[in-house]
Design a protein around this motif. Structure first.
Motif, PDB file in Angstrom:
ATOM      1  N   VAL B 120       0.858  -1.200   0.000  1.00 36.38           N
ATOM      2  CA  VAL B 120       0.000   0.000   0.000  1.00 36.38           C
ATOM      3  C   VAL B 120       0.882   1.232   0.000  1.00 36.38           C
ATOM      4  O   VAL B 120       1.983   1.218   0.544  1.00 36.38           O
ATOM      5  CB  VAL B 120      -0.931   0.062   1.236  1.00 36.38           C
ATOM      6  N   LEU B 121       0.364   2.288  -0.588  1.00 34.79           N
ATOM      7  CA  LEU B 121       1.064   3.587  -0.656  1.00 34.79           C
ATOM      8  C   LEU B 121       2.434   3.434  -1.312  1.00 34.79           C
ATOM      9  O   LEU B 121       3.411   4.015  -0.843  1.00 34.79           O
ATOM     10  CB  LEU B 121       1.214   4.200   0.749  1.00 34.79           C
ATOM     11  N   GLN B 122       2.520   2.652  -2.380  1.00 30.24           N
ATOM     12  CA  GLN B 122       3.816   2.427  -3.013  1.00 30.24           C
ATOM     13  C   GLN B 122       4.010   3.253  -4.282  1.00 30.24           C
ATOM     14  O   GLN B 122       5.106   3.274  -4.821  1.00 30.24           O
ATOM     15  CB  GLN B 122       4.000   0.935  -3.309  1.00 30.24           C
ATOM     16  N   SER B 123       2.942   3.883  -4.777  1.00 30.68           N
ATOM     17  CA  SER B 123       3.148   4.710  -5.968  1.00 30.68           C
ATOM     18  C   SER B 123       2.045   5.742  -6.078  1.00 30.68           C
ATOM     19  O   SER B 123       1.123   5.780  -5.274  1.00 30.68           O
ATOM     20  CB  SER B 123       3.173   3.838  -7.229  1.00 30.68           C
ATOM     21  N   ASP B 124       2.168   6.549  -7.121  1.00 28.33           N
ATOM     22  CA  ASP B 124       1.184   7.617  -7.333  1.00 28.33           C
ATOM     23  C   ASP B 124       0.001   7.124  -8.165  1.00 28.33           C
ATOM     24  O   ASP B 124      -0.908   7.870  -8.474  1.00 28.33           O
ATOM     25  CB  ASP B 124       1.864   8.806  -8.040  1.00 28.33           C
ATOM     26  N   GLN B 125       0.018   5.847  -8.538  1.00 30.68           N
ATOM     27  CA  GLN B 125      -1.015   5.360  -9.452  1.00 30.68           C
ATOM     28  C   GLN B 125      -2.328   5.040  -8.729  1.00 30.68           C
ATOM     29  O   GLN B 125      -2.340   4.400  -7.685  1.00 30.68           O
ATOM     30  CB  GLN B 125      -0.522   4.104 -10.164  1.00 30.68           C
ATOM     31  N   ILE B 126      -3.418   5.487  -9.332  1.00 32.07           N
ATOM     32  CA  ILE B 126      -4.751   5.209  -8.790  1.00 32.07           C
ATOM     33  C   ILE B 126      -5.459   4.238  -9.719  1.00 32.07           C
ATOM     34  O   ILE B 126      -5.582   4.484 -10.918  1.00 32.07           O
ATOM     35  CB  ILE B 126      -5.588   6.505  -8.676  1.00 32.07           C
ATOM     36  N   ASN B 127      -5.931   3.150  -9.160  1.00 34.87           N
ATOM     37  CA  ASN B 127      -6.618   2.117  -9.953  1.00 34.87           C
ATOM     38  C   ASN B 127      -8.111   2.030  -9.691  1.00 34.87           C
ATOM     39  O   ASN B 127      -8.833   1.370 -10.426  1.00 34.87           O
ATOM     40  CB  ASN B 127      -5.992   0.755  -9.682  1.00 34.87           C
ATOM     41  N   PHE B 128      -8.560   2.634  -8.604  1.00 33.57           N
ATOM     42  CA  PHE B 128     -10.002   2.629  -8.318  1.00 33.57           C
ATOM     43  C   PHE B 128     -10.330   3.728  -7.325  1.00 33.57           C
ATOM     44  O   PHE B 128      -9.463   4.194  -6.585  1.00 33.57           O
ATOM     45  CB  PHE B 128     -10.459   1.260  -7.793  1.00 33.57           C
ATOM     46  N   TYR B 129     -11.563   4.133  -7.355  1.00 35.31           N
ATOM     47  CA  TYR B 129     -12.058   5.175  -6.445  1.00 35.31           C
ATOM     48  C   TYR B 129     -12.069   4.610  -5.025  1.00 35.31           C
ATOM     49  O   TYR B 129     -12.593   3.524  -4.796  1.00 35.31           O
ATOM     50  CB  TYR B 129     -13.474   5.571  -6.863  1.00 35.31           C
ATOM     51  N   GLY B 130     -11.513   5.360  -4.090  1.00 40.23           N
ATOM     52  CA  GLY B 130     -11.496   4.864  -2.713  1.00 40.23           C
ATOM     53  C   GLY B 130     -10.264   4.054  -2.383  1.00 40.23           C
ATOM     54  O   GLY B 130     -10.211   3.401  -1.346  1.00 40.23           O
ATOM     55  N   GLN B 131      -9.263   4.087  -3.269  1.00 38.43           N
ATOM     56  CA  GLN B 131      -7.989   3.423  -2.973  1.00 38.43           C
ATOM     57  C   GLN B 131      -7.285   4.201  -1.854  1.00 38.43           C
ATOM     58  O   GLN B 131      -7.336   5.426  -1.814  1.00 38.43           O
ATOM     59  CB  GLN B 131      -7.148   3.441  -4.265  1.00 38.43           C
ATOM     60  N   HIS B 132      -6.615   3.478  -0.956  1.00 40.17           N
ATOM     61  CA  HIS B 132      -5.887   4.177   0.108  1.00 40.17           C
ATOM     62  C   HIS B 132      -4.767   5.023  -0.511  1.00 40.17           C
ATOM     63  O   HIS B 132      -3.953   4.512  -1.281  1.00 40.17           O
ATOM     64  CB  HIS B 132      -5.249   3.184   1.080  1.00 40.17           C
ATOM     65  N   ILE B 133      -4.748   6.308  -0.135  1.00 40.17           N
ATOM     66  CA  ILE B 133      -3.644   7.157  -0.602  1.00 40.17           C
ATOM     67  C   ILE B 133      -2.910   7.788   0.579  1.00 40.17           C
ATOM     68  O   ILE B 133      -1.937   8.498   0.395  1.00 40.17           O
ATOM     69  CB  ILE B 133      -4.129   8.271  -1.573  1.00 40.17           C
ATOM     70  N   GLY B 134      -3.381   7.528   1.771  1.00 32.65           N
ATOM     71  CA  GLY B 134      -2.672   8.065   2.921  1.00 32.65           C
ATOM     72  C   GLY B 134      -3.292   7.599   4.215  1.00 32.65           C
ATOM     73  O   GLY B 134      -4.380   7.009   4.235  1.00 32.65           O
ATOM     74  N   VAL B 135      -2.548   7.835   5.278  1.00 36.07           N
ATOM     75  CA  VAL B 135      -3.087   7.554   6.603  1.00 36.07           C
ATOM     76  C   VAL B 135      -2.590   8.656   7.530  1.00 36.07           C
ATOM     77  O   VAL B 135      -1.441   9.082   7.447  1.00 36.07           O
ATOM     78  CB  VAL B 135      -2.688   6.131   7.090  1.00 36.07           C
ATOM     79  N   VAL B 136      -3.514   9.164   8.347  1.00 41.65           N
ATOM     80  CA  VAL B 136      -3.180  10.241   9.278  1.00 41.65           C
ATOM     81  C   VAL B 136      -3.269   9.678  10.691  1.00 41.65           C
ATOM     82  O   VAL B 136      -4.255   9.032  11.043  1.00 41.65           O
ATOM     83  CB  VAL B 136      -4.160  11.426   9.120  1.00 41.65           C
ATOM     84  N   VAL B 137      -2.229   9.927  11.474  1.00 42.20           N
ATOM     85  CA  VAL B 137      -2.185   9.411  12.848  1.00 42.20           C
ATOM     86  C   VAL B 137      -2.190  10.597  13.805  1.00 42.20           C
ATOM     87  O   VAL B 137      -1.434  11.558  13.602  1.00 42.20           O
ATOM     88  CB  VAL B 137      -0.924   8.558  13.098  1.00 42.20           C
ATOM     89  N   ALA B 138      -3.047  10.523  14.817  1.00 43.34           N
ATOM     90  CA  ALA B 138      -3.132  11.632  15.772  1.00 43.34           C
ATOM     91  C   ALA B 138      -3.405  11.086  17.166  1.00 43.34           C
ATOM     92  O   ALA B 138      -3.671   9.900  17.353  1.00 43.34           O
ATOM     93  CB  ALA B 138      -4.226  12.614  15.357  1.00 43.34           C
ATOM     94  N   GLU B 139      -3.359  12.004  18.124  1.00 40.89           N
ATOM     95  CA  GLU B 139      -3.593  11.627  19.522  1.00 40.89           C
ATOM     96  C   GLU B 139      -5.001  11.075  19.726  1.00 40.89           C
ATOM     97  O   GLU B 139      -5.218  10.142  20.488  1.00 40.89           O
ATOM     98  CB  GLU B 139      -3.417  12.853  20.438  1.00 40.89           C
ATOM     99  N   THR B 140      -5.982  11.705  19.068  1.00 38.16           N
ATOM    100  CA  THR B 140      -7.358  11.241  19.223  1.00 38.16           C
ATOM    101  C   THR B 140      -7.945  10.926  17.848  1.00 38.16           C
ATOM    102  O   THR B 140      -7.449  11.414  16.828  1.00 38.16           O
ATOM    103  CB  THR B 140      -8.256  12.308  19.890  1.00 38.16           C
ATOM    104  N   LEU B 141      -9.012  10.144  17.886  1.00 37.54           N
ATOM    105  CA  LEU B 141      -9.696   9.797  16.641  1.00 37.54           C
ATOM    106  C   LEU B 141     -10.232  11.050  15.953  1.00 37.54           C
ATOM    107  O   LEU B 141     -10.121  11.224  14.745  1.00 37.54           O
ATOM    108  CB  LEU B 141     -10.843   8.826  16.938  1.00 37.54           C
ATOM    109  N   GLU B 142     -10.796  11.965  16.742  1.00 38.16           N
ATOM    110  CA  GLU B 142     -11.385  13.171  16.172  1.00 38.16           C
ATOM    111  C   GLU B 142     -10.322  14.028  15.486  1.00 38.16           C
ATOM    112  O   GLU B 142     -10.545  14.588  14.416  1.00 38.16           O
ATOM    113  CB  GLU B 142     -12.108  13.979  17.260  1.00 38.16           C
ATOM    114  N   GLN B 143      -9.160  14.125  16.132  1.00 37.46           N
ATOM    115  CA  GLN B 143      -8.077  14.915  15.538  1.00 37.46           C
ATOM    116  C   GLN B 143      -7.596  14.282  14.238  1.00 37.46           C
ATOM    117  O   GLN B 143      -7.332  14.978  13.257  1.00 37.46           O
ATOM    118  CB  GLN B 143      -6.910  15.021  16.532  1.00 37.46           C
TER     119      GLN B 143
END
Lengths: 327, 765
Positions: B120-143
């Motif tokens: 996952v997240l190995q290239s700039d190529q998109i093959n379908f709508y809703g493909q994972h393109i990132g993940v955000v990590v924070a202290e809380t779920l809301e943040q």
């Protein structure tokens, strides 16, 4: 979700003034729709004024009919003995909507303020003139099975999702409003708008105006009424088409008639053409068919909802038949 | 060797984990309260095809509480799947390893497709709508959720292909299917068979895209401790997760522990490893804290697979007496542009009925959608809707009762494999089911049965599912207090695994079920296959049975040779066990308990671990469960609304370990089948390539009000060939044929044949 301030109002005036002063403030009642919209980033108020503590939840008989407080819960209204006795179609409409859990929270005022269930409105990645004016309507050329067949514009073809409001439209209910400049009364059929060029505006309510009650006028023949909802599953689904009807019948002749539809327009759709045909006509299938056909004559369906025209016609006939057969 | 009246197997034991579940004590993947937990939220593409030209993460990174923003620009380099059947055009885009062979066919090629790397997240190529393109990590779920909205992504968009019907011209013949069925199956002379027919049926049936949507959302909690990774994962296959994550992150599998103590449903979507599990592990590594990642309901529409739309042309030929002369089943389904999963929709067709002339073909269409995957009874669910609808059409064309048509085509043996049935209770299921359902009250004429203004219809269809078994191991410990502990990696995805293993162990050891504790869902325990293919009971059960037998033999061996034991000198057959006490069959006063034997030998515990593998002898038979589904519907002829008012299923599924949990499996399958018949459909908007109704408000599954009283029962079936316990497995057969039975009932009620699921009101106007 954006950060927002939250205040619990204990007085109506304070609530109204607080919201009036902040263009980005909103009232929150049961929150069954607003919180969803906030989580989806469709609505992003920076201040919520909780009006659940306001003394607006009574259901009382008045000289001219019945007054339902804006904060009365949908389930309380649906199971209220006076409502069930005098306005059975309203009780039926409420119970046809949502789920018991939601009805226990949802308020009458909030139900009036429900926003559309158009898929594209809820999806912030999609264009939507209602959510983001000028961005375009994704539904018109998109998947529009659940959309409007009456009163739509080239800007928006969304429908109003409420069942309750369809019954209120049939009953000629009046919305009581308190605003920063005083109180006013809005007939239910004027309360919701057609989309036109400003689909972002659902109702005629001005910012800061608070719904305080809904008045149901005396309508003795409303005892003879019915709410029919056609949907894709038995419960917990929005109407494909719904019909609220009430008939005043004497000696087999219709003296007065009310027909309103849901799931077909940007607002609860009062079928005036049907009512005109019904009044003075005999109670029979020919009359009902003529009324139904007159209603759908002005329908303009979309690519995926052509079925709604025939469905609406049949639903009107069925609902009228049900009421016609009532003793 | 123990008293049959005292057996736990066959009793409707309550779920042993029921109390934990209803009190909330059972912990699911996102419910482990770890200190210092950070929260991860997925970011997904808003186009279906193209390339990411820029991701501006600056606002997200500055957002309060944010610990990390991971995209293809800064993600660690991961292993990519060894080409395999995958198309190279997908480059190193996400691969869920859902393609290729299930473990069932054995990993003949050496590599298990469910263990391939999931980059996952190995290239700039998109093959379908809703493909994972990132993940955000924070202290809380809301943040984390808020910051995820702040990513500014720009794309170079290309026109996607997302609707199968519009791309049929590009259909291709796949290399292989998930199970050992060739894309094309042919026998006899299909054209000759059709020509020889007195009556023919030729129709095309379609099933829509459908999503699993188990009640528990997919979720992973990842914790690193030095080089050791623990994953609390909502998975049907902990060993598969361990191996796949190891392969993807290029670390040894023994450094990874996967825990799935309780799983809130899976239906196949939790069998393969998904990108979010990899991302949780990467995120936890990056922020050096435990990370919890829950896939949202909406994200589940693009992140964890779905059942492909299918289009199936069926041609049947029959003589006037109903004898089939030809069966042709030509199937189109879709796969993604970057990997291959072609559902084995025609899997049941070649063996179901007696015909010399047969053709089954599978063709695929590559689309810019996520890769489809296995979903409850993959193959049979959509395939039997079409086939059994066509059989009903044939029955009407022949003016023959639909049950009678099936009876007249009952095959003596599996004509495709050329093998005898290990057992086959289809006729008996129809016989008993029809009687119980009141089939004789049915007037076959369409629109002939009414209840007031409603039309009433009754329909039936065959159900079938293969009997599978996989190698599995288990460990059993008998403790000094006479209680037993059972350990294996297996999962219980709500089917009752804990309970049936408790029953098997209790009987095999001769102790009460309350004295057995089963622990599963952990790679620290002996290796097992995942929960899939309805093989759990046969595979896990056989392993537990063998391990118990081994422990018992050890203990009895000690006693038999021990002069201090009253059992000294007795043979195995001369002994019996009841309530943990072993005694002489001839003189029950001569005996002692497990506790006494262990105490005398100063043993705190006696244990055995075994690996149990399928019997070669089983290969001499064609092994399947069969059943008959019966639906009654009430249709509003004016408004098109259909209600299933009665449903009955009758099945021959070998030995039933626990009639209560087995019946629950049938009922659950039937409910899912009613959803398939009347409600479920995910719609694609071809302009954007997204699933339009991607939430449970608009993706309809049945609600309580849609579900009538359901009856389900099993016909008695003794199958000595399938496996030592005589188990056929009950996880999937319940859904098979349900949609056809409902559609056939709708035809009977209305005279309208709906060949395009789901049967919504508009189709009946």
């Amino acid at each position: 979700m954006k950060l927002f301030a939250y205040t619990r109002a204990t007085e109506q005036d304070v609530a109204v003034n607080t919201v009036s002063r902040n263009q980005s403030a909103k009232f929150i009642g049961g929150g069954t729709n607003l919180l969803d919209l906030m989580k989806e980033n469709v609505e992003q108020p920076n201040q919520l004024i909780d009006i659940n503590s306001l003394p607006l939840s009574k259901i009382e008989v008045t000289r001219n009919g019945v007054r339902i407080g804006a904060m009365a819960r949908n389930s309380d209204v649906a199971y209220n003995a006076i409502i069930q006795e005098r306005y059975p179609l309203l009780s039926q409409a409420l119970l046809a909507g949502a789920s018991p859990q939601l009805r226990n929270m949802a308020t009458v005022g909030g139900n009036l303020m429900q926003r559309t269930r158009c898929y594209y409105f809820y999806d912030t990645a999609m264009p939507c003139n209602k959510r983001e004016p000028g961005s375009g309507c994704a539904a018109i050329e998109g998947f529009n099975r659940i959309h409007a067949i009456f009163g739509a514009s080239d800007q928006c073809i969304a429908t109003h999702p409420s069942d309750m409001c369809v019954a209120l439209a049939a009953l000629d209910a009046v919305v009581q409003v308190q605003g920063p400049k005083g109180d006013r009364q809005i007939p239910i059929t004027d309360f919701h708008r057609l989309p036109g060029d400003t689909p972002q505006i659902d109702t005629v309510l001005q910012h800061g105006e608070l719904i305080t009650a809904v008045d149901l006028p005396n309508l003795p023949f409303a005892k003879r009424s019915h709410y029919l909802k056609v949907r894709d599953r038995a419960s917990y689904a929005f109407a494909l088409v719904s019909v609220a009807t009430a008939l005043d019948i004497e000696n087999g002749i219709i003296r007065a008639a009310r027909v309103a539809m849901g799931g077909v327009a940007h607002k609860p759709w009062r079928a005036v053409a049907a009512e005109e045909i019904l009044v003075g006509a005999k109670v029979n299938q020919e009359t009902f068919r003529a009324a139904a056909e007159a209603t759908v004559k002005e329908a303009k369906p979309q690519k995926h909802n052509k079925f709604k025209v025939e469905m609406a016609k049949r639903a009107i006939m069925r609902s009228l038949t049900e009421v016609g057969e009532m003793a | 060797m123990n008293d049959p009246t005292n057996k736990a197997i066959g009793k409707p034991l309550d779920r042993v984990d029921g109390r934990l579940k209803v009190t909330g004590a059972a912990r699911y993947a996102a419910e482990f309260p770890l200190k210092n937990m950070a929260h991860a939220v997925l970011v997904q593409s808003a186009i279906a095809k193209g390339r990411i030209t820029n991701i501006d993460t600056s606002a997200a990174q500055k957002s309060p509480g944010v610990l990390a923003v991971i995209t293809h620009l800064n993600a660690p380099k991961l292993a990519s799947p060894q080409s395999g059947g995958g198309d190279s055009s997908g480059g190193d885009a996400q691969v869920t390893a859902a393609n290729a062979q299930s473990g069932e066919s054995g990993s003949a090629g050496g590599e298990n497709p469910f263990e391939k790397p999931v980059p996952v997240l190995q290239s700039d190529q998109i093959n379908f709508y809703g493909q994972h393109i990132g993940v955000v990590v924070a202290e809380t779920l809301e943040q984390a959720r808020h910051a995820a909205t702040l990513l500014r992504v720009t794309y170079r968009e290309e026109r996607p292909a997302t609707v199968m019907a519009a791309n049929l011209a590009n259909a291709y013949k796949p290399q292989s299917l998930l199970i050992p069925l060739k894309p094309d199956t042919q026998r006899g002379d299909i054209q000759g068979g059709l020509k020889a027919a007195d009556v023919q049926v030729d129709h095309t049936y379609t099933t829509p895209n459908e999503h699993h949507q188990p009640m528990e959302a997919h979720a992973t909690t990842a914790v690193w401790d030095g080089g050791q990774l623990t994953l609390y994962d909502s998975s049907q296959n902990v060993n598969g997760v361990q191996k796949t994550v190891a392969n993807t992150l290029r670390i040894p599998p023994e450094n990874i522990r996967v825990i799935a103590s309780f799983v809130g449903g899976g239906f196949g979507s939790k069998y393969p490893v998904r990108g979010h599990t990899i991302l949780a592990a990467i995120a936890a590594q990056q922020v050096k804290r435990p990370v919890k990642l829950v896939v949202t309901r909406e994200q589940m529409f693009t992140s964890v697979g779905f059942r492909s739309h299918s289009s199936q042309r069926i041609r049947l030929g029959a003589k006037k007496d109903g004898k089939l002369t030809a069966i042709s089943h030509e199937i189109h389904t879709q796969t993604s542009v970057f990997e291959e999963f072609i559902e084995h929709v025609g899997v049941a067709t070649p063996m179901l009925y007696d015909t010399q002339n047969l053709l089954v073909t599978h063709r695929g269409v590559r689309l810019n959608l996520p890769t489809p995957t296995i979903m409850r009874a993959p193959g049979e669910s959509p395939g039997m809707f079409a086939f059994e609808s066509a059989m009903d059409e044939l029955a009407y064309a022949l003016k023959l009762d639909p049950i009678e048509l099936r009876l007249r085509n009952e095959p003596e043996r599996d004509l495709e494999k050329g093998l005898p049935w290990s057992s086959r209770s289809l006729v008996e299921s129809f016989r008993q089911g029809a009687k119980s359902f009141g089939w004789e009250r049915r007037n076959p004429e369409p629109r002939s049965m009414r209840d007031g203004r409603y039309l009433i219809g009754m329909g039936t269809a065959t159900a079938t599912y293969p009997t599978n078994r996989m190698p599995s191991s288990a460990k059993v410990r008998l403790l000094a207090d006479g209680s037993a502990q059972v350990y294996l990696a297996a999962t219980d995805i709500g089917t009752g695994t804990y309970t049936m293993l408790t029953q098997i162990a209790a009987d095999a050891l001769g102790i009460p079920t309350e004295r057995v504790r089963v622990e599963i869902g952990d790679t620290k325990m002996p290796r097992t296959p995942g929960s899939g293919g309805s093989w759990g009971a046969a595979s896990y059960g056989s392993a537990v049975q063998s391990a118990c037998v081994a422990v018992r033999a050890k203990i009895l061996g000690m006693a038999r040779l021990d002069p201090r034991s009253p059992l000294k000198g007795l043979s195995n057959v001369g002994m019996d066990i009841r309530e943990g006490r072993i005694f002489s069959k001839r003189d029950s006063s001569r005996g002692e308990t497990y506790q006494e034997i262990l105490a005398r030998n100063n043993l705190k515990v006696t244990e055995a671990e075994v690996e149990s593998t399928p019997d070669e002898a089983a290969k001499k038979y064609s092994m399947h469960a069969f059943g008959a589904q019966f639906a009654q519907v009430r249709v509003d002829p004016d408004l098109g609304m259909v209600r299933v008012t009665r449903f009955l299923g009758t099945y021959g599924a070998g030995r039933i370990l626990n009639p209560k949990t087995a019946r629950s499996q049938m009922i659950g399958g039937i409910i899912m089948g009613i959803g398939m018949a009347l409600h479920e459909e995910t719609v694609v908007d071809d302009r954007y390539g997204h699933f339009v109704n991607h939430n449970l408000g608009e993706y309809h599954v049945p609600v309580h009000a849609d579900i009538p009283a359901i009856e389900a029962f099993f016909v008695k079936e003794n199958d000595p060939h399938v496996n030592p316990l005589g188990i056929k497995g009950v996880g999937e057969i319940g859904i098979v044929g349900v949609a056809a039975a409902v559609a056939n009932a709708v035809y009977h009620a209305t005279g309208k044949r709906i060949r395009d699921l789901p049967i919504t009101p508009d189709k009946l106007l």
